[in-house]
Design a protein around this motif. Structure first.
Motif, PDB file in Angstrom:
ATOM      1  N   PRO A 225       0.803  -1.222   0.000  1.00  0.00           N
ATOM      2  CA  PRO A 225       0.000   0.000   0.000  1.00  0.00           C
ATOM      3  C   PRO A 225       0.838   1.276   0.000  1.00  0.00           C
ATOM      4  O   PRO A 225       1.962   1.314   0.514  1.00  0.00           O
ATOM      5  CB  PRO A 225      -0.791  -0.120   1.302  1.00  0.00           C
ATOM      6  N   ALA A 226       0.267   2.325  -0.576  1.00  0.00           N
ATOM      7  CA  ALA A 226       0.883   3.649  -0.538  1.00  0.00           C
ATOM      8  C   ALA A 226       0.599   4.301   0.809  1.00  0.00           C
ATOM      9  O   ALA A 226      -0.202   3.802   1.615  1.00  0.00           O
ATOM     10  CB  ALA A 226       0.325   4.515  -1.670  1.00  0.00           C
ATOM     11  N   GLY A 227       1.240   5.442   1.037  1.00  0.00           N
ATOM     12  CA  GLY A 227       1.070   6.134   2.309  1.00  0.00           C
ATOM     13  C   GLY A 227      -0.365   6.531   2.592  1.00  0.00           C
ATOM     14  O   GLY A 227      -0.807   6.510   3.748  1.00  0.00           O
ATOM     15  N   ASN A 228      -1.141   6.887   1.545  1.00  0.00           N
ATOM     16  CA  ASN A 228      -2.521   7.322   1.756  1.00  0.00           C
ATOM     17  C   ASN A 228      -3.541   6.219   1.509  1.00  0.00           C
ATOM     18  O   ASN A 228      -4.740   6.480   1.427  1.00  0.00           O
ATOM     19  CB  ASN A 228      -2.851   8.539   0.873  1.00  0.00           C
ATOM     20  N   ASP A 229      -3.073   4.969   1.378  1.00  0.00           N
ATOM     21  CA  ASP A 229      -4.020   3.860   1.247  1.00  0.00           C
ATOM     22  C   ASP A 229      -4.632   3.515   2.605  1.00  0.00           C
ATOM     23  O   ASP A 229      -4.135   3.926   3.654  1.00  0.00           O
ATOM     24  CB  ASP A 229      -3.323   2.631   0.650  1.00  0.00           C
ATOM     25  N   SER A 230      -5.674   2.727   2.566  1.00  0.00           N
ATOM     26  CA  SER A 230      -6.432   2.387   3.769  1.00  0.00           C
ATOM     27  C   SER A 230      -5.566   1.731   4.843  1.00  0.00           C
ATOM     28  O   SER A 230      -4.755   0.845   4.561  1.00  0.00           O
ATOM     29  CB  SER A 230      -7.578   1.435   3.399  1.00  0.00           C
ATOM     30  N   GLY A 231      -5.774   2.171   6.084  1.00  0.00           N
ATOM     31  CA  GLY A 231      -5.075   1.567   7.212  1.00  0.00           C
ATOM     32  C   GLY A 231      -5.498   0.137   7.467  1.00  0.00           C
ATOM     33  O   GLY A 231      -4.782  -0.623   8.133  1.00  0.00           O
ATOM     34  N   HIS A 232      -6.647  -0.270   6.945  1.00  0.00           N
ATOM     35  CA  HIS A 232      -7.127  -1.636   7.145  1.00  0.00           C
ATOM     36  C   HIS A 232      -6.191  -2.668   6.530  1.00  0.00           C
ATOM     37  O   HIS A 232      -6.148  -3.808   7.000  1.00  0.00           O
ATOM     38  CB  HIS A 232      -8.525  -1.794   6.518  1.00  0.00           C
ATOM     39  N   ILE A 233      -5.456  -2.257   5.483  1.00  0.00           N
ATOM     40  CA  ILE A 233      -4.596  -3.218   4.786  1.00  0.00           C
ATOM     41  C   ILE A 233      -3.112  -2.974   5.063  1.00  0.00           C
ATOM     42  O   ILE A 233      -2.255  -3.499   4.359  1.00  0.00           O
ATOM     43  CB  ILE A 233      -4.852  -3.194   3.268  1.00  0.00           C
ATOM     44  N   LYS A 234      -2.833  -2.217   6.102  1.00  0.00           N
ATOM     45  CA  LYS A 234      -1.458  -1.988   6.539  1.00  0.00           C
ATOM     46  C   LYS A 234      -1.212  -2.744   7.843  1.00  0.00           C
ATOM     47  O   LYS A 234      -2.164  -3.165   8.512  1.00  0.00           O
ATOM     48  CB  LYS A 234      -1.208  -0.496   6.749  1.00  0.00           C
ATOM     49  N   PRO A 235       0.042  -2.925   8.245  1.00  0.00           N
ATOM     50  CA  PRO A 235       0.304  -3.525   9.557  1.00  0.00           C
ATOM     51  C   PRO A 235      -0.425  -2.750  10.644  1.00  0.00           C
ATOM     52  O   PRO A 235      -0.393  -1.520  10.672  1.00  0.00           O
ATOM     53  CB  PRO A 235       1.826  -3.400   9.695  1.00  0.00           C
ATOM     54  N   GLY A 236      -1.121  -3.473  11.513  1.00  0.00           N
ATOM     55  CA  GLY A 236      -1.948  -2.851  12.535  1.00  0.00           C
ATOM     56  C   GLY A 236      -3.401  -2.765  12.145  1.00  0.00           C
ATOM     57  O   GLY A 236      -4.265  -2.516  12.996  1.00  0.00           O
ATOM     58  N   GLY A 237      -3.706  -2.976  10.869  1.00  0.00           N
ATOM     59  CA  GLY A 237      -5.086  -2.954  10.404  1.00  0.00           C
ATOM     60  C   GLY A 237      -5.773  -4.286  10.593  1.00  0.00           C
ATOM     61  O   GLY A 237      -5.123  -5.337  10.643  1.00  0.00           O
ATOM     62  N   ASP A 238      -7.102  -4.262  10.683  1.00  0.00           N
ATOM     63  CA  ASP A 238      -7.843  -5.488  10.975  1.00  0.00           C
ATOM     64  C   ASP A 238      -7.767  -6.515   9.842  1.00  0.00           C
ATOM     65  O   ASP A 238      -7.671  -7.726  10.089  1.00  0.00           O
ATOM     66  CB  ASP A 238      -9.305  -5.170  11.306  1.00  0.00           C
ATOM     67  N   VAL A 239      -7.777  -6.051   8.591  1.00  0.00           N
ATOM     68  CA  VAL A 239      -7.695  -6.989   7.470  1.00  0.00           C
ATOM     69  C   VAL A 239      -6.328  -7.675   7.451  1.00  0.00           C
ATOM     70  O   VAL A 239      -6.233  -8.898   7.308  1.00  0.00           O
ATOM     71  CB  VAL A 239      -7.949  -6.259   6.140  1.00  0.00           C
ATOM     72  N   THR A 240      -5.274  -6.893   7.630  1.00  0.00           N
ATOM     73  CA  THR A 240      -3.920  -7.455   7.661  1.00  0.00           C
ATOM     74  C   THR A 240      -3.767  -8.434   8.816  1.00  0.00           C
ATOM     75  O   THR A 240      -3.174  -9.508   8.670  1.00  0.00           O
ATOM     76  CB  THR A 240      -2.877  -6.335   7.784  1.00  0.00           C
ATOM     77  N   ALA A 241      -4.310  -8.081   9.974  1.00  0.00           N
ATOM     78  CA  ALA A 241      -4.218  -8.956  11.146  1.00  0.00           C
ATOM     79  C   ALA A 241      -4.915 -10.288  10.889  1.00  0.00           C
ATOM     80  O   ALA A 241      -4.406 -11.360  11.272  1.00  0.00           O
ATOM     81  CB  ALA A 241      -4.828  -8.259  12.363  1.00  0.00           C
TER      82      ALA A 241
END
Length: 300
Positions: A225-241
């Protein structure tokens, strides 16, 4: 792009300009007509190994962003991916939108050509309609991929029962990757680069990205993901978890963010900027590493 885009996050890059094109595409565009005239003809860009049946030991499908497969660096990325993965690799980039991509920026009169974001803005109403009513799961997974792309591969002698496919998607194409991994057993792993998986599944189609992640389960998936992409798909996000727990991995092995980059940087970013070129190269390297690793696992 702007804040009310149903697909891309606020501040995303607009349609690609001339600075994005790096070199002439090296592959071939093939027009395929689905069997029994079930669907309209589809253009498919093929690069790397041309003889899919006899010489391709690895087939990677690439799914474009909302601007379509001929825009920006899609074909150049496909060429670079085929070279980086080495002999025996075929990269297939289908026009899932059949010549009518969801986002078609309005071309402004001479003298206003540099106002790309205005052209994008005027193209939003059409994009919203197409994404919701023309580019849903049935249209893309069932009609485009199952009824057009798969028959094309089979017409080239590919045995889909034995060849494990992988996929890479940009922006909207990142959502297609997640749907393929959840819905089609032919796909064994995939990569989403500045993916709009969360936005398209939830904002456009009213689904749940968490439910989609649960369906993907332990199937290997990498987000870039880019810097302004959804936090859900970054480390710490629920989808990533959820995805990390399914595979017993750290969240940083599921998602590798590019905090300095803006959504769209790989396909639409200005390659004259050193930082953009650097992170375009890194995204390609990470994609290659992921595909090589999981291709070996899938045939072992």
């Amino acid at each position: 792009m702007t804040a009310f885009s149903p697909c891309c996050p606020e501040g995303s890059l607009p349609a690609a300009n001339d600075n994005v094109q790096m070199k002439t595409p090296e592959g071939t565009i093939v027009t395929t007509t689905p069997p029994n005239d079930q669907e309209k003809p589809m253009d498919i860009y093929v690069t790397g190994v041309a003889d899919l049946a006899n010489n391709a030991s690895r087939i990677v499908l690439i799914f474009s962003d909302v601007f379509g497969y001929t825009s920006g660096r899609h074909r150049q990325f496909a060429d670079s991916l085929a070279v980086a993965l080495g002999s025996g690799t075929a990269v297939v980039l289908p026009d899932l939108f059949r010549g009518s991509p969801p986002m078609q920026p309005v071309k402004l009169p001479f003298g206003l050509l540099n106002f790309t974001r205005i052209g994008d803005l005027l193209g939003f109403p059409g994009m919203i309609y197409k994404l919701k009513y023309k580019c849903g799961r049935d249209a893309i997974i069932d009609k485009a991929i199952k009824r057009s792309v798969f028959p094309f591969l089979e017409s080239r002698g590919v045995n889909l029962a034995h060849v494990g496919l992988s996929c890479v998607g940009f922006c909207y194409g990142g959502w297609v990757v997640t749907r393929c991994l959840a819905d089609l057993e032919n796909f064994r792993y995939g990569v989403g680069i500045h993916p709009s998986s969360f936005e398209v599944e939830t904002n456009v189609h009213g689904g749940s990205m968490m439910d989609l992640a649960k369906h993907i389960g332990a199937t290997p998936l990498l987000f870039l993901p880019a810097g302004n992409d959804s936090g859900h798909i970054k480390p710490g996000g629920d989808v990533t978890a959820t995805l990390a727990a399914s595979r017993g991995l750290a969240e940083t092995e599921i998602s590798v963010p590019f905090p300095q980059m803006t959504h769209g940087w790989v396909t639409r970013g200005d390659t004259s900027l050193e930082t953009v070129q650097r992170d375009q190269d890194l995204a390609l390297d990470l994609t290659v590493q992921f595909i090589k690793e999981h291709h070996l696992q899938s045939i072992s």
